[in-house]
Scaffold this motif. Sequence first.
Motif, mmCIF file in Angstrom:
data_model
loop_
_atom_site.group_PDB
_atom_site.id
_atom_site.type_symbol
_atom_site.label_atom_id
_atom_site.label_comp_id
_atom_site.label_asym_id
_atom_site.label_seq_id
_atom_site.Cartn_x
_atom_site.Cartn_y
_atom_site.Cartn_z
ATOM 1 N N ARG A 47 2.857 49.930 81.125
ATOM 2 C CA ARG A 47 2.612 51.070 80.178
ATOM 3 C C ARG A 47 2.774 52.280 80.665
ATOM 4 N NH1 ARG A 47 -2.091 53.629 78.058
ATOM 5 N NH2 ARG A 47 -1.936 53.689 75.716
ATOM 6 N N ASP A 50 6.395 52.910 79.964
ATOM 7 C CA ASP A 50 6.836 53.222 78.674
ATOM 8 C C ASP A 50 6.427 54.619 78.185
ATOM 9 O OD1 ASP A 50 7.987 50.538 78.682
ATOM 10 O OD2 ASP A 50 5.911 49.624 77.639
ATOM 11 N N ARG A 114 4.609 57.377 70.894
ATOM 12 C CA ARG A 114 4.843 55.901 70.690
ATOM 13 C C ARG A 114 5.111 55.791 69.194
ATOM 14 N NH1 ARG A 114 -0.976 53.192 70.399
ATOM 15 N NH2 ARG A 114 -2.002 55.117 69.816
#
Length: 154
Positions: A47, A50, A114
């Motif tokens: 995560r 990302d 995101r």
Amino acid sequence: MADSHSRASSPKMAWWTLPLVRLMVGAVFLSEGIQKFLSPAMRGPGRFADMGWPVPKVLANFVGAAEVVCGALILLGLYTRLAAAGTATIMTVAIITTKIPIWVGTGFGPFEVRELSQYGFWSMAHAMRTDWAMLLGSLVLVIAGAGPWAADSE
């Protein structure tokens, strides 16, 4: 007479609610920290990679360990103010790096936004509701301390 009694007991009642705040904040941070190690691809280094963090494995493991330690200390009521300052710092960084980009609709620096169906203030407010609650709960503990039923009761 009843009115003065309720005012007199109000600060005492507030004091006795601090263990509930400790339970809320401590349990969430302990759980989230453990999950960074149990599900590294989804909650830990994967995560963090990302999101664009440099050295994601080092940072995710550091944050995970800090969440476990601070969460456990808060639950025990041991060094509560110091531990809560740590969790408040974690939440402040999380809000700045992961929620503010939702508000502005774009990433900044190494932090990427995101993919969402919409961006703006209300999307950010929705996404950061838990972060906000944990930040404010942590600040309550920094200010007020552990309250009763703490390992180092003040």
